[in-house]
Design a protein around this motif. Structure first.
Motif, PDB file in Angstrom:
ATOM      1  N   LYS A 115      57.004  67.596 -21.298  1.00 22.24           N
ATOM      2  CA  LYS A 115      56.646  67.928 -19.697  1.00 22.24           C
ATOM      3  C   LYS A 115      56.841  67.185 -18.624  1.00 22.24           C
ATOM      4  CE  LYS A 115      52.835  71.032 -20.497  1.00 22.24           C
ATOM      5  NZ  LYS A 115      51.326  71.513 -20.387  1.00 22.24           N
ATOM      6  N   GLY A 116      57.036  65.806 -18.888  1.00 17.99           N
ATOM      7  CA  GLY A 116      57.397  64.757 -18.001  1.00 17.99           C
ATOM      8  C   GLY A 116      56.686  63.321 -18.286  1.00 17.99           C
ATOM      9  N   THR A 117      57.086  62.300 -17.482  1.00 21.27           N
ATOM     10  CA  THR A 117      56.531  60.865 -17.513  1.00 21.27           C
ATOM     11  C   THR A 117      56.217  60.555 -15.998  1.00 21.27           C
ATOM     12  OG1 THR A 117      58.279  60.894 -19.331  1.00 21.27           O
ATOM     13  CG2 THR A 117      57.494  58.839 -18.499  1.00 21.27           C
ATOM     14  N   VAL A 118      55.401  59.398 -16.154  1.00 18.21           N
ATOM     15  CA  VAL A 118      54.718  58.840 -15.028  1.00 18.21           C
ATOM     16  C   VAL A 118      54.993  57.332 -15.332  1.00 18.21           C
ATOM     17  CG1 VAL A 118      53.059  58.636 -13.161  1.00 18.21           C
ATOM     18  CG2 VAL A 118      53.260  60.920 -14.477  1.00 18.21           C
ATOM     19  N   PHE A 119      55.680  56.698 -14.768  1.00 14.76           N
ATOM     20  CA  PHE A 119      55.622  55.183 -14.691  1.00 14.76           C
ATOM     21  C   PHE A 119      54.589  54.732 -13.546  1.00 14.76           C
ATOM     22  CE2 PHE A 119      58.858  55.543 -17.811  1.00 14.76           C
ATOM     23  CZ  PHE A 119      58.628  54.326 -18.597  1.00 14.76           C
ATOM     24  N   THR A 120      53.761  53.725 -13.717  1.00 13.14           N
ATOM     25  CA  THR A 120      52.858  53.175 -12.645  1.00 13.14           C
ATOM     26  C   THR A 120      53.264  51.695 -12.507  1.00 13.14           C
ATOM     27  OG1 THR A 120      51.307  54.872 -12.985  1.00 13.14           O
ATOM     28  CG2 THR A 120      50.824  53.156 -11.409  1.00 13.14           C
ATOM     29  N   LEU A 121      53.605  51.251 -11.383  1.00 10.24           N
ATOM     30  CA  LEU A 121      53.877  49.697 -11.086  1.00 10.24           C
ATOM     31  C   LEU A 121      52.654  49.275 -10.165  1.00 10.24           C
ATOM     32  CD1 LEU A 121      57.658  49.449 -10.708  1.00 10.24           C
ATOM     33  CD2 LEU A 121      56.506  49.420 -12.843  1.00 10.24           C
ATOM     34  N   GLU A 122      52.074  48.205 -10.773  1.00  4.84           N
ATOM     35  CA  GLU A 122      51.061  47.848  -9.561  1.00  4.84           C
ATOM     36  C   GLU A 122      51.673  46.276  -9.338  1.00  4.84           C
ATOM     37  OE1 GLU A 122      46.814  47.807 -11.286  1.00  4.84           O
ATOM     38  OE2 GLU A 122      46.482  46.084 -10.059  1.00  4.84           O
ATOM     39  N   SER A 167      60.599  42.302 -18.677  1.00  6.40           N
ATOM     40  CA  SER A 167      60.625  40.799 -18.455  1.00  6.40           C
ATOM     41  C   SER A 167      60.646  40.606 -16.852  1.00  6.40           C
ATOM     42  CB  SER A 167      62.229  40.428 -18.672  1.00  6.40           C
ATOM     43  OG  SER A 167      62.333  40.149 -20.067  1.00  6.40           O
ATOM     44  N   LEU A 168      61.031  41.377 -16.203  1.00  2.00           N
ATOM     45  CA  LEU A 168      61.172  41.126 -14.410  1.00  2.00           C
ATOM     46  C   LEU A 168      59.399  41.087 -14.095  1.00  2.00           C
ATOM     47  CD1 LEU A 168      63.992  43.625 -13.466  1.00  2.00           C
ATOM     48  CD2 LEU A 168      63.666  40.994 -12.773  1.00  2.00           C
ATOM     49  N   ALA A 169      58.698  42.224 -14.744  1.00  2.00           N
ATOM     50  CA  ALA A 169      57.453  42.499 -14.324  1.00  2.00           C
ATOM     51  C   ALA A 169      56.827  41.368 -14.760  1.00  2.00           C
ATOM     52  CB  ALA A 169      56.809  43.680 -15.118  1.00  2.00           C
ATOM     53  N   HIS A 170      56.860  40.600 -15.872  1.00  2.00           N
ATOM     54  CA  HIS A 170      56.301  39.401 -16.260  1.00  2.00           C
ATOM     55  C   HIS A 170      56.484  38.551 -15.210  1.00  2.00           C
ATOM     56  CE1 HIS A 170      54.643  36.603 -19.006  1.00  2.00           C
ATOM     57  NE2 HIS A 170      55.694  35.684 -18.860  1.00  2.00           N
ATOM     58  N   THR A 171      57.735  38.253 -14.666  1.00  2.00           N
ATOM     59  CA  THR A 171      57.917  37.122 -13.790  1.00  2.00           C
ATOM     60  C   THR A 171      57.134  37.520 -12.542  1.00  2.00           C
ATOM     61  OG1 THR A 171      60.266  37.221 -14.946  1.00  2.00           O
ATOM     62  CG2 THR A 171      60.004  35.749 -12.951  1.00  2.00           C
ATOM     63  N   LEU A 172      57.381  38.751 -12.002  1.00  2.00           N
ATOM     64  CA  LEU A 172      56.868  38.970 -10.798  1.00  2.00           C
ATOM     65  C   LEU A 172      55.313  39.293 -10.778  1.00  2.00           C
ATOM     66  CD1 LEU A 172      59.469  41.354  -9.850  1.00  2.00           C
ATOM     67  CD2 LEU A 172      59.373  38.943  -9.151  1.00  2.00           C
ATOM     68  N   GLY A 173      54.678  39.228 -11.933  1.00  2.00           N
ATOM     69  CA  GLY A 173      53.008  39.506 -11.818  1.00  2.00           C
ATOM     70  C   GLY A 173      52.918  41.013 -11.597  1.00  2.00           C
ATOM     71  N   ILE A 174      54.018  41.756 -12.298  1.00  2.00           N
ATOM     72  CA  ILE A 174      53.526  43.318 -12.168  1.00  2.00           C
ATOM     73  C   ILE A 174      53.102  44.029 -13.171  1.00  2.00           C
ATOM     74  CG2 ILE A 174      54.767  45.454 -11.567  1.00  2.00           C
ATOM     75  CD1 ILE A 174      57.095  44.009  -9.907  1.00  2.00           C
ATOM     76  N   LYS A 175      51.951  44.806 -12.776  1.00  2.00           N
ATOM     77  CA  LYS A 175      51.466  45.540 -14.277  1.00  2.00           C
ATOM     78  C   LYS A 175      52.116  46.956 -13.986  1.00  2.00           C
ATOM     79  CE  LYS A 175      46.651  43.938 -13.825  1.00  2.00           C
ATOM     80  NZ  LYS A 175      45.755  44.004 -13.229  1.00  2.00           N
ATOM     81  N   VAL A 176      52.494  47.036 -15.459  1.00  2.00           N
ATOM     82  CA  VAL A 176      53.618  48.449 -15.664  1.00  2.00           C
ATOM     83  C   VAL A 176      52.750  49.350 -16.807  1.00  2.00           C
ATOM     84  CG1 VAL A 176      55.489  49.463 -16.689  1.00  2.00           C
ATOM     85  CG2 VAL A 176      55.502  47.076 -15.603  1.00  2.00           C
ATOM     86  N   GLN A 177      52.571  50.547 -16.304  1.00  2.00           N
ATOM     87  CA  GLN A 177      51.671  51.599 -17.218  1.00  2.00           C
ATOM     88  C   GLN A 177      52.542  52.892 -17.450  1.00  2.00           C
ATOM     89  OE1 GLN A 177      48.070  51.996 -15.226  1.00  2.00           O
ATOM     90  NE2 GLN A 177      46.928  51.005 -16.731  1.00  2.00           N
ATOM     91  N   VAL A 178      52.488  53.459 -18.339  1.00  2.00           N
ATOM     92  CA  VAL A 178      53.478  54.664 -18.766  1.00  2.00           C
ATOM     93  C   VAL A 178      52.347  55.563 -19.283  1.00  2.00           C
ATOM     94  CG1 VAL A 178      54.053  54.026 -20.850  1.00  2.00           C
ATOM     95  CG2 VAL A 178      55.471  55.714 -19.739  1.00  2.00           C
ATOM     96  N   GLN A 179      52.605  57.120 -18.663  1.00  2.00           N
ATOM     97  CA  GLN A 179      51.745  58.004 -19.343  1.00  2.00           C
ATOM     98  C   GLN A 179      52.927  59.287 -19.486  1.00  2.00           C
ATOM     99  OE1 GLN A 179      49.330  58.247 -15.876  1.00  2.00           O
ATOM    100  NE2 GLN A 179      47.553  58.432 -17.110  1.00  2.00           N
ATOM    101  N   SER A 180      52.795  59.868 -20.485  1.00  2.00           N
ATOM    102  CA  SER A 180      53.818  60.832 -20.868  1.00  2.00           C
ATOM    103  C   SER A 180      53.526  61.742 -21.717  1.00  2.00           C
ATOM    104  CB  SER A 180      55.145  60.390 -21.274  1.00  2.00           C
ATOM    105  OG  SER A 180      56.384  60.894 -21.318  1.00  2.00           O
ATOM    106  N   THR A 181      53.840  63.247 -21.563  1.00  2.00           N
ATOM    107  CA  THR A 181      53.796  64.231 -22.330  1.00  2.00           C
ATOM    108  C   THR A 181      55.236  64.607 -22.896  1.00  2.00           C
ATOM    109  OG1 THR A 181      51.763  64.678 -21.110  1.00  2.00           O
ATOM    110  CG2 THR A 181      52.427  66.292 -22.601  1.00  2.00           C
ATOM    111  N   TYR A 182      55.233  64.821 -24.132  1.00  2.00           N
ATOM    112  CA  TYR A 182      56.484  65.440 -24.875  1.00  2.00           C
ATOM    113  C   TYR A 182      56.636  66.673 -24.191  1.00  2.00           C
ATOM    114  CZ  TYR A 182      60.459  65.943 -27.856  1.00  2.00           C
ATOM    115  OH  TYR A 182      61.556  66.188 -28.526  1.00  2.00           O
TER     116      TYR A 182
END
Ligand SMILES: Nc1ncnc2c1ncn2[C@@H]1O[C@H](COP(=O)(O)OP(=O)(O)OP(=O)(O)O)[C@@H](O)[C@H]1O
Ligand SMILES: [Mg+2]
Length: 415
Positions: free
Chosen positions: A402-409, A385-400
């Motif tokens: 092993k770990g997770t990467v969240f990217t905010l533009e 919801s916050l990303a929608h208001t602020l115009g932030i692009k959210v991406q997620v990559q994860s390997t079960y």
């Protein structure tokens, strides 16, 4: 009011209002068309009658033949024009036609004072005019049944079109109402499930607190220290209730308002506060926390509170879903007109299946539930919801596993 009743009633109202608007427009259109059509219906006929009348008025119609007189009126321009010439009550001349015979001649009303009128005779309708010339009374008539029939046909066609159009409008309005109500229904249902899920989430901590309190009230003579464990468990549950309450409030506020207030700041300063807190947390939890920020200063205009909340949601998760000795990386880079924030962890990871539902409200993977890791599954939906208001692009990559990467533009400037 019950949900189904509300939607049925709204749908009915939409259909009725659409139908009323269409009906008003159609009826107005039909009435105006018919009025103009009718008002000009006899125009052509009247024109011919008057032209013929003028032709007669302009010519001598009593011709002398030796000692006798003969009445000869000019021939009409169209055979549809009927003429009768009377001298008193004697018929001196009449045009050939099939409408009137002996003893069945047209009768003008007693109050006739000249000019064009509509006459009815033996089921036929005429436009007619009567005038005097050279002591003769001349009647001119024109049968207007075809014109009257055309009006009736027009009315019938209009009535039929009206019925067909009402049918089409009802079908279309019903289809459109269903289409319009679909997202509203979906949002309404989501809201209902949201409340259900929220109360469900509150049930467990409340049940724990209630159980502990009941247990303690059963032993009123006990000293507080003897129940230290129960108290700390209760405080833990109260804290999670507080967090849930705060997150739900923020989420609903974000859904309704979604305003941004831009404040200028240098990225490194902005990250500084967060860096300090999580470095300490990493030490406490025996984890590695690495922060990478751009060397040269980057000035941004952000809604500081909201952007910070976004980062905290992700960092909180990264710390929650990692074990001792795991690494959490917070990387900040400037790419074109955005700041890209990368929050990477070497934790438990998320399965492909769960990644699809990650941003659903109250979603928590069965894995984290089984491990008993605290949380209510609101964090990422608040981030969305916050990303929608602020115009932030959210991406997620994860390997079960092993770990997770969240990217905010994040855009450099927010208004
Ligand atoms: N970094 C991560 N590593 C592994 N799983 C994650 C990570 N981030 C999110 N998840 C999964 O996504 C789910 C939803 O995360 P979210 O932050 O919305 O809720 P939560 O952390 O469970 O609760 P809270 O509302 O307290 O944040 C988590 O329960 C977890 O299963
Ligand atoms: Mg979370």
């Amino acid at each position: 009011m019950k949900q189904s009743d509300l939607f049925i009633r709204t749908k009915r109202n939409i259909i009725l209002s659409t139908l009323s608007i269409v009906l008003i427009c159609l009826i107005t259109f039909i009435l105006v068309t018919q009025y103009f059509y009718k008002s000009r219906l006899f125009e052509g006929v009247d024109q011919q009658l008057l032209t013929y009348k003028n032709m007669i008025l302009n010519e001598e119609i009593i011709k002398k033949k030796g000692k006798s007189e003969e009445v000869i009126i000019p021939a009409p321009l169209t055979p549809d024009l009927i003429s009768f010439v009377w001298r008193g009550s004697e018929l001196v001349d009449k045009s050939p036609h099939t409408y009137f015979g002996e003893g069945n001649y047209p009768v003008f009303p007693k109050e006739y004072e000249g000019g064009l009128i509509t006459l009815e005779s033996k089921g036929y309708t005429y436009r007619a005019v009567s005038f005097e010339k050279e002591g003769l009374s001349i009647q001119l008539l024109f049968n207007v049944d075809p014109q009257i029939l055309s009006v009736k046909q027009l009315e019938r066609a209009n009535g039929l079109s009206l019925m067909v159009l009402i049918g089409i409008t009802m079908a279309l309005a019903s289809y459109l109402a269903a289409l319009v109500l679909k997202p509203v229904k979906k949002a309404y249902n989501e809201q209902v499930y949201f409340v259900q899920d929220a109360s469900h989430e509150m049930r467990t901590p409340l049940a724990v607190i209630k159980g502990q309190v009941e247990l303690m009230t059963a032993h009123p003579q006990d000293r507080i220290e003897e129940h230290f464990e129960q108290f700390s468990q209760m405080i833990g549950e109260i804290r999670s209730l507080e967090k849930l309450n705060r997150d739900l409030l923020l989420l609903s506020k974000e859904d309704i308002e979604g305003k941004t207030v831009g404040e200028a700041i240098e990225v490194k300063n902005f990250i500084g506060e967060i860096r300090e807190f999580y470095t300490e947390l990493a030490e406490l939890q025996n984890k590695h926390f690495i922060v990478k920020v751009p060397d040269s200063p980057v000035n941004v205009k952000w809604d500081l509170e909201k952007v910070k909340r976004c980062l905290i949601i992700l960092l909180e998760n990264a710390f929650k879903y990692t074990d001792e000795e795991d690494t959490i990386l917070l990387g900040v880079t400037k790419v074109n007109k955005s700041i890209v924030v990368r929050i990477e962890d070497s934790g438990i990871g998320i399965s492909k299946e769960d990644q699809k539902r990650l941003f659903d409200r109250f979603f928590r993977s069965s894995d984290v539930r089984a491990r008993g890791i605290e949380g209510s599954g609101i964090g990422l939906s608040l981030l969305q919801s916050l990303a929608h208001t602020l115009g932030i692009k959210v991406q997620v990559q994860s390997t079960y596993g092993k770990g997770t990467v969240f990217t905010l533009e994040i855009p450099l400037k927010m208004n």
